[in-house]
Design a protein around this motif. Structure first.
Motif, mmCIF file in Angstrom:
data_model
loop_
_atom_site.group_PDB
_atom_site.id
_atom_site.type_symbol
_atom_site.label_atom_id
_atom_site.label_comp_id
_atom_site.label_asym_id
_atom_site.label_seq_id
_atom_site.Cartn_x
_atom_site.Cartn_y
_atom_site.Cartn_z
ATOM 1 N N THR A 1 -0.772 3.538 -6.026
ATOM 2 C CA THR A 1 0.917 4.299 -6.702
ATOM 3 C C THR A 1 -0.040 5.563 -6.667
ATOM 4 O OG1 THR A 1 2.026 2.317 -6.276
ATOM 5 C CG2 THR A 1 3.009 4.488 -7.242
ATOM 6 N N PRO A 2 0.630 6.489 -6.219
ATOM 7 C CA PRO A 2 0.729 8.200 -6.792
ATOM 8 C C PRO A 2 1.059 8.457 -8.264
ATOM 9 C CG PRO A 2 1.606 8.184 -5.200
ATOM 10 C CD PRO A 2 1.870 6.650 -5.279
ATOM 11 N N VAL A 3 0.408 9.214 -8.971
ATOM 12 C CA VAL A 3 1.659 8.980 -9.863
ATOM 13 C C VAL A 3 2.489 10.104 -9.878
ATOM 14 C CG1 VAL A 3 0.753 10.189 -12.992
ATOM 15 C CG2 VAL A 3 -1.191 8.889 -11.149
ATOM 16 N N ARG A 4 2.608 11.006 -9.116
ATOM 17 C CA ARG A 4 3.768 11.376 -8.642
ATOM 18 C C ARG A 4 3.704 11.498 -7.791
ATOM 19 N NH1 ARG A 4 6.062 15.043 -13.092
ATOM 20 N NH2 ARG A 4 4.836 15.087 -14.178
ATOM 21 N N ASP A 5 5.671 11.529 -7.163
ATOM 22 C CA ASP A 5 5.596 11.195 -5.404
ATOM 23 C C ASP A 5 6.007 12.211 -5.115
ATOM 24 O OD1 ASP A 5 8.366 13.238 -6.219
ATOM 25 O OD2 ASP A 5 9.305 11.321 -6.373
ATOM 26 N N ASN B 1 7.981 13.597 -9.097
ATOM 27 C CA ASN B 1 8.413 12.767 -9.642
ATOM 28 C C ASN B 1 8.199 12.022 -10.522
ATOM 29 O OD1 ASN B 1 11.331 14.170 -9.307
ATOM 30 N ND2 ASN B 1 12.060 13.479 -7.913
ATOM 31 N N TRP B 2 7.966 11.737 -11.114
ATOM 32 C CA TRP B 2 6.923 9.963 -11.583
ATOM 33 C C TRP B 2 7.787 9.183 -10.589
ATOM 34 C CZ3 TRP B 2 3.601 11.735 -14.619
ATOM 35 C CH2 TRP B 2 4.006 12.619 -15.751
ATOM 36 N N SER B 3 6.294 8.327 -10.143
ATOM 37 C CA SER B 3 6.358 7.137 -9.423
ATOM 38 C C SER B 3 6.713 6.009 -10.332
ATOM 39 C CB SER B 3 5.197 6.975 -8.256
ATOM 40 O OG SER B 3 4.867 8.202 -7.371
ATOM 41 N N GLU B 4 8.137 5.735 -9.952
ATOM 42 C CA GLU B 4 8.626 4.435 -10.710
ATOM 43 C C GLU B 4 9.427 3.540 -9.667
ATOM 44 O OE1 GLU B 4 8.515 4.294 -13.830
ATOM 45 O OE2 GLU B 4 8.486 6.057 -15.013
ATOM 46 N N SER B 5 9.318 2.235 -10.126
ATOM 47 C CA SER B 5 9.928 1.094 -9.771
ATOM 48 C C SER B 5 10.537 0.605 -10.502
ATOM 49 C CB SER B 5 8.826 0.927 -8.903
ATOM 50 O OG SER B 5 8.080 0.629 -8.107
ATOM 51 N N PRO B 6 12.345 1.147 -10.732
ATOM 52 C CA PRO B 6 12.939 0.418 -11.695
ATOM 53 C C PRO B 6 13.463 -0.600 -11.364
ATOM 54 C CG PRO B 6 13.743 2.629 -10.778
ATOM 55 C CD PRO B 6 12.798 2.258 -9.573
ATOM 56 N N ALA B 7 13.457 -1.777 -10.219
ATOM 57 C CA ALA B 7 13.741 -3.029 -9.987
ATOM 58 C C ALA B 7 12.875 -3.806 -10.207
ATOM 59 C CB ALA B 7 14.042 -2.632 -7.890
ATOM 60 N N LYS B 8 11.938 -3.096 -10.616
ATOM 61 C CA LYS B 8 11.014 -4.253 -11.101
ATOM 62 C C LYS B 8 10.867 -4.574 -12.797
ATOM 63 C CE LYS B 8 6.972 -4.286 -7.644
ATOM 64 N NZ LYS B 8 5.669 -4.319 -7.118
ATOM 65 N N THR B 9 11.175 -6.343 -13.425
ATOM 66 C CA THR B 9 11.046 -5.925 -14.519
ATOM 67 C C THR B 9 9.916 -5.676 -15.520
ATOM 68 O OG1 THR B 9 12.626 -8.092 -13.647
ATOM 69 C CG2 THR B 9 11.547 -7.837 -15.739
ATOM 70 N N ASP C 1 0.803 -1.407 -0.091
ATOM 71 C CA ASP C 1 0.477 0.069 -0.011
ATOM 72 C C ASP C 1 0.749 1.298 -0.281
ATOM 73 O OD1 ASP C 1 -1.728 1.589 0.318
ATOM 74 O OD2 ASP C 1 -3.054 1.389 1.794
ATOM 75 N N GLU C 2 0.683 2.021 -1.366
ATOM 76 C CA GLU C 2 1.426 3.181 -1.593
ATOM 77 C C GLU C 2 0.243 4.175 -0.642
ATOM 78 O OE1 GLU C 2 4.227 2.850 -4.571
ATOM 79 O OE2 GLU C 2 5.223 0.954 -3.979
ATOM 80 N N GLY C 3 -0.559 4.175 -0.717
ATOM 81 C CA GLY C 3 -1.380 5.447 0.362
ATOM 82 C C GLY C 3 -2.140 6.230 -0.808
ATOM 83 N N ALA C 4 -2.061 5.874 -2.278
ATOM 84 C CA ALA C 4 -2.913 6.526 -2.983
ATOM 85 C C ALA C 4 -3.640 5.608 -3.484
ATOM 86 C CB ALA C 4 -2.503 7.060 -4.239
ATOM 87 N N SER C 5 -4.658 5.819 -4.808
ATOM 88 C CA SER C 5 -6.111 5.750 -5.777
ATOM 89 C C SER C 5 -6.166 5.457 -5.878
ATOM 90 C CB SER C 5 -7.419 5.546 -4.495
ATOM 91 O OG SER C 5 -6.849 5.207 -2.833
#
Length: 1016
Positions: free
Chosen positions: A412-416, A420-428, A305-309
């Protein structure tokens, strides 16, 4: 007074039916629809309009009969310029009150309509003349035209009045569902995408299966010409019709005829304009933010849960507005005619930044001189196209946008917090879809310029010598840029990425033909001879660069990037050219219009073929017997048309690459020599001097029929087509060959099928008309061989590739089997721990963990066995209502979205279906650790029935300067009846891997259109 009607025109041949019961049904039909302006008296049906004229009037009576004196029942008689009218009763009689100076109009389907001044008469007997224009109707064939009644091959023709009314980028959708055997599929709503077309099944393996498209005799594509500029589309379906085009005719031929002006006519102006919008037809069942948080509470692996809808799909979608405007000007004198038109098409899609803008200019001039012995024609047309490039290709849409929009974490929100754009670079393969749209710049620009001119000389009656020259030029320039904030810049450690490329294709053609038509009493001859020369030149280059000092110049500052200078970026260019030369001839013969015979031959050479097979011969023969014209049926009132057809023809297919048969050089290898690397030159492929064309041999038997004054018409065709010398990539030994693969000819495939078309006119009165048509087709393919005497292959080949983590083929083609088979593991159960149980090679159950390749089986087929289309048009006075429906049956779909996102284990990579934890086979859900498996559980029945297009229109009739105004509304892709659980069962059916519902597909959409058509 007795009057014989001998002029005017109609569009259908209808022979009067004296069956009284049918006539009564026809007469009663208006009352079934609630027409209150008519009344029945004791003598039958006197349908008298209740409108009372204020002028001095009289009552006229009479009868309407055919050429044999038989009464015509239900003929329409109306006072010109009014709604005052009647219809004839079962004796052909009528009574009508009219003004003294009235002109009455008489019409009946199947007969020539007439206008007769009353001029003080009290009784008028009218003889209607049959309209034979149905059989005299002109259809376009190879290098000419023929009367419909003389055609001995399988040819279908669709006029512009019957086109499907839908905003479209190509001409194929205009005739979707109207030609038996021609299957037009639109697998998504991408405004830059096109239709997939198959005609009579899959007849090739690695060659193109697209029919040859000719526009006014000049090669083109289905999007080359504006759909609003098309007058008629003819489809040459069988080998006897297409053999005149030799190596280009195997997949059938689509002949497009554009609108033109003929003879002396005043200037006419047509204006067409319509606007449209779309909505997504169906959303896949992913967890929303609330549902996803429940997974977090349950402690499911990967849920966070990253807090947004966030509704990610809503973030990347838009409410599109499509606008299309067309104006056409045509007219001329006895000697000179002209057509000029311009059209703008701005088609927006439901995904953001997807828009296709096209401009279609066209000018055509025809001039006749020397008493019409010489006709000169010049045509200049084409289009200009611009669309957003969301990826580094021609598609205009980055598939990663949609796929990530449905799988990105909805909390996940669109931006943090820092913007900045919310991204998860570690995920493929997990990217912010909004950033994918916003952090790119791209534009594709294309231009097509078509120039063709012809001169036709008729020195004596019946002889026409024609010379045609054309040049078709296509240019495309594309640019794409990823900013420094794009996720790819972060992952790849670079600052900005740009790509630039261009294409150029030029088709130059020159053709000389001579045709002679002569009738000697009962014998009609038509002879055609011709020569054709065509050259195709293809040029292509592209380059990439990255590490830019700034995003300001995007792809327009390619030289400012560092990677090309460092030798780390890619660039490529090539040019190809090939020539095609053909000599051809055709002979047609008809005796009394009853017995027809045709034969053709094309001797053709191609530079693509090997040195030992530069030339080939492509013959055809066909014949027809009009049984209706025999003495024993000539006077039949039940049968109005009955013709048997049979034909045989050989056509071919060229290789795709022009240099497959030749020695080519490769300059891409480096060797270390004398302290440095130098580039070497070596052979680039195995030459094949025996490379030749695929050869299709096709037999077609058909029946054309008409019953009950042509109220029922149709045709039935059976075909058997065998394609030999299939082009295929063979494994060859090294040595003696330099490389272990070679493209060569070998193998064969057979397609058989039946096509049925039926058109019925259940209702035809003065105010009402209902035309319903249905067509059905079925096709069965079978791979007969993959080998030849010289080249030997396995009896099977695996095709397609499912992405990681599965990484396996999706289909298998196999000798003795049809094309399109899915090939994977057959799931039959699930164990108590939620793991698959499959059927092993021995037919016994086994755990999925014990799978071996030998356990794979045929688990479905992606090609429909049956296609059914049903089209209806109802007209009431000035109203018109059309509904088209179509369906495909007997096929399967690999639901790749359900395979990947319907599995709990994929929660570690993003969002999943809210059905992922439902019970499988009514037992238990899939286990959280059950890996993705290509099993038959995800291969679903794809049968569907679509209410494809619904149109309601009204036509206003005005004065002489404003001829008509039609307003209409259309809903396309209105509803789909199917058991398939994916977005839309209309998926791709082309190639060797049909039936896959791409998880990253552009979504399907429903279109709402409002249009107006004005004629001045």
């Amino acid at each position: 007074m007795e009057i014989f009607c001998t002029s005017s025109s109609s569009v259908l041949r209808r022979i009067h039916n004296e069956k009284k019961q049918l006539a009564k049904l026809i007469l009663i039909a208006p009352f079934l629809f609630g027409t209150s302006a008519y009344a029945i008296d004791s003598n039958g049906l006197n349908a008298t309009n209740t409108t009372i004229t204020q002028q001095k009037s009289r009552t006229i009576t009479g009868t309407v009969v055919d050429k044999d004196g038989e009464p015509i029942i239900g003929a329409n008689i109306i006072v010109k310029g009014t709604s005052n009218g009647t219809i004839t009763d079962i004796n052909g009689a009528y009574t009508l009150e009219v003004p003294d100076n009235a002109v009455i109009q008489i019409s009946y389907i199947g007969y020539l309509s007439q206008e007769i001044p009353v001029k003080g008469q009290n009784s008028i007997k009218i003889h209607l003349i049959e309209d034979t224009q149905s059989l005299d109707e002109v259809v376009v064939v190879g290098y000419g035209t023929q009367k419909k009644g003389e055609v001995a091959s399988a040819i279908s023709s669709v006029k512009s009045d019957n086109f499907v009314k839908v905003p479209t980028t190509d001409a194929a959708q205009l005739i979707r569902g109207q030609v038996a055997g021609l299957n037009v599929v639109t697998p998504d709503a991408n405004p830059v995408g096109g239709s997939q077309i198959t005609l009579r099944g899959a007849g090739t393996l690695i060659s193109s299966a697209t029919p040859l498209v000719l526009i006014d005799g000049v090669p083109g594509d289905l999007n080359t010409v504006s759909p609003d500029a098309i007058e008629q589309i003819d489809i040459l379906k069988d080998g006897s019709a297409a053999a005149i085009y030799g190596t280009r005719g195997t997949n059938g031929v689509i002949l497009i005829t554009t609108k033109s002006a003929r003879g002396e006519m005043p200037t006419e102006v047509d204006v067409n304009a319509y606007v449209a919008t779309q909505q997504i037809t169906k959303k896949l069942p992913f967890f929303d933010a609330a549902g996803y948080r429940q997974l977090v509470e349950q402690g499911k692996a990967g849920a966070q849960d990253e807090g947004a809808s966030t509704d990610w799909l809503d973030e990347v979608m838009q409410t599109p507005l499509t606008q299309i405007y067309n104006i056409t000007l045509r007219g001329g004198s006895k000697n000179t005619n002209y057509v000029a038109s311009f059209e703008y098409r701005g088609i927006e899609g439901i995904m953001k930044r997807t828009k296709n803008q096209m401009y279609y200019p066209r000018v055509e001039i025809t001039h006749r001189m020397f008493n019409d012995k010489l006709k000169l024609n010049a045509n200049l047309s084409g289009y200009k196209q611009t669309y957003f490039a969301g990826s580094d290709d021609d598609n205009g849409f980055n598939k990663e946008v949609y796929r990530n929009a449905i799988t990105y974490n909805p909390t996940t929100p669109v931006r943090d917090a820092e913007g900045n754009w919310s991204e998860s670079p570690a995920k493929t393969d997990y990217l912010n879809p909004v950033a994918l749209v916003e952090e790119v710049e791209g534009e594709n620009q294309a231009m097509n310029l078509r120039m063709h001119a012809s001169a036709s000389f008729t020195p004596i009656e019946g002889l026409e010598i024609k010379y045609l020259v054309s040049s078709n030029n296509y240019y495309q320039t594309r640019g794409y840029y990823e900013t420094t904030k794009h996720i790819a810049s972060y992952k790849n450690g670079r600052t900005g990425f740009a790509s630039r490329g261009t294409k150029r294709k030029v088709d130059d053609m020159s053709e000389l033909t001579a045709s002679y038509r002569k009738t000697l009493k009962d014998h009609t001859f038509n002879i055609l001879a011709g020569y054709s020369w065509m050259r195709t030149n293809w040029q292509f280059y592209w380059m990439q660069n990255f590490n830019f000092p700034s995003d300001d110049y995007t792809f327009n500052g390619m030289g400012t990037g560092q990677a090309l200078k460092d030798g780390r970026a890619n660039e490529f260019s090539e040019q190809k050219e090939n020539k095609l030369i053909g000599y051809f001839g055709r002979f047609n013969y008809s005796y009394k219009g009853k017995y027809m015979f045709a034969a053709s031959i094309r001797h053709e050479g191609s530079s693509k073929f090997g040195a030992n097979h530069k030339w080939g011969n492509f013959p055809s023969v066909s014949g027809a017997w009009s049984i209706k014209d025999e003495s024993f049926l000539e006077d039949s009132k039940l049968i109005s048309q009955l013709k048997v057809r049979a034909g045989y023809g050989i056509t071919g297919t060229e290789p795709g690459d022009p240099y497959m048969s030749l020695n080519t050089l490769d300059f891409g290898t480096y060797v270390y020599y004398n302290g440095g690397f130098i580039k070497t030159t070596r052979p680039g492929s195995n030459p094949n001097p025996d490379l030749r064309w695929e050869k299709k041999k096709e037999t077609n038997v058909g029946l054309d029929f008409g019953f009950l004054q042509d109220r029922i018409t149709g045709s039935v065709d059976y075909y058997n087509r065998k394609t030999e010398d299939l082009l295929w990539n063979y494994s060859v030994p090294t040595p003696p060959f330099l490389y272990n693969s070679m493209t060569a000819n070998g193998g064969s495939i057979r397609n058989t099928g039946v096509e049925v078309s039926v058109t019925v006119v259940p209702v035809q009165t003065r105010d009402w008309q209902w035309i319903t048509s249905m067509n059905y087709s079925t096709n069965k393919s079978k791979l007969l061989s993959l080998s030849s005497d010289q080249y030997v292959s396995n009896d099977y080949s695996d095709q397609g590739w499912l992405p990681e983590p599965m990484q396996m083929a999706s289909h298998r083609i196999q000798v003795g089997e049809p094309i399109g088979n899915f090939y994977g593991y057959k799931s039959i159960d699930i164990d108590e721990n939620g793991h698959w149980i499959i059927e092993g090679a021995d037919g016994k159950p086994k755990p999925i963990e014990e799978q071996v390749p030998e356990d794979k089986k045929i688990i479905g087929n992606g090609l429909p066995k049956h296609f059914l289309n049903w089209n209806n048009t109802v007209r009431y006075k000035n109203f018109d209502f059309t509904v088209t429906m179509r369906g495909a049956f007997g096929f399967d779909i690999l639901n790749s979205a359900k395979l990947q996102f319907g599995s709990p284990i994929m929660l570690t990579r993003g969002n999943i279906f809210n059905t992922a934890y439902d019970k499988v086979y009514g037992k238990v859900p899939l286990a959280d650790d059950q890996g993705l498996q290509y099993v038959s559980y995800y291969v679903e029945k794809g049968d569907y029935w679509k209410i494809d297009n619904l149109t309601l229109g009204y036509t206003f009739n005005f004065n002489k300067w404003l001829k008509s105004l039609r307003v209409y509304g259309t809903i396309s892709n209105l509803a789909t009846i199917t058991g398939y659980s994916g977005i839309d069962p209309e998926v791709g059916i082309g190639g060797l891997t049909p039936g896959i519902d791409d998880k990253s597909r552009y979504p399907a959409a429903r279109t709402y259109t409002l249009g107006v058509s004005v004629k001045f």
